[in-house]
Design a protein around this motif. Structure first.
Motif, mmCIF file in Angstrom:
data_model
loop_
_atom_site.group_PDB
_atom_site.id
_atom_site.type_symbol
_atom_site.label_atom_id
_atom_site.label_comp_id
_atom_site.label_asym_id
_atom_site.label_seq_id
_atom_site.Cartn_x
_atom_site.Cartn_y
_atom_site.Cartn_z
ATOM 1 N N PHE B 14 0.866 -1.256 0.059
ATOM 2 C CA PHE B 14 0.173 -0.017 0.069
ATOM 3 C C PHE B 14 0.943 1.291 -0.011
ATOM 4 O O PHE B 14 0.551 2.049 -0.688
ATOM 5 N N ALA B 19 -2.021 2.040 -3.214
ATOM 6 C CA ALA B 19 -3.582 1.450 -3.222
ATOM 7 C C ALA B 19 -3.504 -0.018 -2.432
ATOM 8 O O ALA B 19 -2.446 -0.645 -2.411
ATOM 9 N N GLU B 20 -4.716 -0.579 -2.224
ATOM 10 C CA GLU B 20 -4.712 -1.984 -1.803
ATOM 11 C C GLU B 20 -4.384 -2.699 -2.838
ATOM 12 O O GLU B 20 -5.042 -2.690 -3.814
ATOM 13 N N SER B 24 -4.849 -7.650 -6.504
ATOM 14 C CA SER B 24 -4.494 -7.104 -7.812
ATOM 15 C C SER B 24 -3.732 -8.460 -8.331
ATOM 16 O O SER B 24 -3.223 -9.010 -7.480
ATOM 17 N N SER B 85 -8.892 3.238 -7.640
ATOM 18 C CA SER B 85 -9.313 3.958 -6.797
ATOM 19 C C SER B 85 -8.375 3.629 -5.542
ATOM 20 O O SER B 85 -7.990 2.848 -5.024
ATOM 21 N N ARG B 86 -7.968 4.744 -4.900
ATOM 22 C CA ARG B 86 -7.036 4.758 -3.738
ATOM 23 C C ARG B 86 -7.681 5.186 -2.422
ATOM 24 O O ARG B 86 -8.500 6.112 -2.396
#
Lengths: 233, 92
Positions: B14, B19-20, B24, B85-86
């Motif tokens: 992260f 980002a998560e 991914s 999206s973060r």
């Protein structure tokens, strides 16, 4: 930190009241960082044991004698002390009702911690998704959240099965061995029901459980795993 | 040393990618296996962390953090999807 709760001889829950707490998802963890006066830093990840709906954030920590972080958290930290946290973290080992079920939760030792958050969340949202928890632990005294889990088992939707791998009380009728394919075949939902499975525990435990489930015909894409290591100290 | 998995490095990922990242998809440049970052085989050995492909065990990522600075080697990766999206990260 507002309270310490001794769960078992080895596991302690740390209750935290966080300023600007960000709502977590059941199954996520936080990173805890300790900084010594000389600037030396040590950091470990701990699963969140509480549901997002609970009033406080709870971490359950297994105390490792040679650990750098857990002895401090369990022995030294006092109510009123502050901790440096990062999180909530993780988006993979997370259960929310929209992900569906039926749900199978497989825990080895302190791997039960994030699964307990999922169970509490399940109850908090009044979910009707059926859940089975299979919890492998050395002895009855090592069962973390024992009273709470026994209470949950009274819920129509929640089924709790223990396997006591090292020591069983007299007259014990539950499982008494390490997890294997036969035991999982007994407990798991039939693969045809498309269950969603979460497995958490030490690396070797997770490998055995996940491989056995795949061997039984479960869809690997519906099995989510999280491995704990000795570095969790 | 037993391998952990990508869940164990969610925090540093992260920090690096903003980002998560555990959901991914990571694609191995060696064998082409595609898996969520959470399923990579991870070896934590401070200050360095190695993430390997669970199919062919090639090294996909090496992360080394020293004094708040993280060096990232992604040579073994073919692709890594970073969510658009973060959210907030960081210590507090």
């Amino acid at each position: 930190m507002i309270e310490l709760i001794e769960e078992t001889a080895e596991a302690t829950s740390i209750v935290l009241d966080l300023p600007d707490r960000q709502r977590h998802r059941a199954g996520q963890h936080v990173d805890v960082r300790l900084t010594a006066e000389d600037g030396y830093e040590a950091q470990r990840s701990y699963s969140i044991a509480s549901a997002p709906e609970d009033a406080y954030l709870v971490l359950t920590v297994e105390r490792l004698d040679d650990g750098e972080v857990s002895p401090y958290l369990v022995d030294t930290l006092r109510p009123g002390d502050e901790l440096e946290l990062r999180g909530p973290i993780g988006g993979y080992f997370v259960w929310e009702e929209v992900l569906g079920g039926p749900l199978l939760l497989v825990a080895g030792g302190s791997g039960v911690v994030p699964l307990r958050a999922m169970l509490r969340h399940h109850q908090a949202v009044g979910s009707t998704i059926p859940v089975r928890l299979l919890y492998s632990v050395k002895s009855l005294d090592d069962v973390i959240y024992r009273d709470e889990l026994m209470g949950m088992a009274a819920d129509d939707e929640i089924d709790v099965r223990l396997t006591l791998t090292r020591e069983q009380p007299e007259g014990w009728r539950g499982y008494a061995r390490r997890i294997d394919q036969e035991l999982l075949a007994d407990v798991a939902w039939p693969p045809s029901e498309g269950p969603l499975t979460y497995v958490c525990g030490p690396t070797s435990f997770v490998e055995v459980a996940a491989n056995a489930l795949v061997g039984l015909g479960h869809d690997p894409g519906r099995i989510r795993t999280e491995r704990f290591g000795p570095t969790g100290g | 040393m037993d391998a952990l998995d990508g869940n164990a490095i969610a925090g540093v990922l992260f920090e690096v990618f903003g980002a998560e990242m555990t959901t991914s998809a990571a694609v191995c440049a060696n064998c082409g296996a595609r898996a969520p970052a959470a399923e990579l085989a991870v070896y934590l050995r401070a200050p360095g962390t190695v993430a390997r492909c669970r199919t062919c065990m090639s090294v996909l990522m090496v992360l080394v953090t020293i004094h708040e600075r993280t060096c990232v080697d992604l040579r073994g990766l073919d692709t890594l999807e970073i969510p658009a999206s973060r959210g907030p990260s960081g210590w507090g």
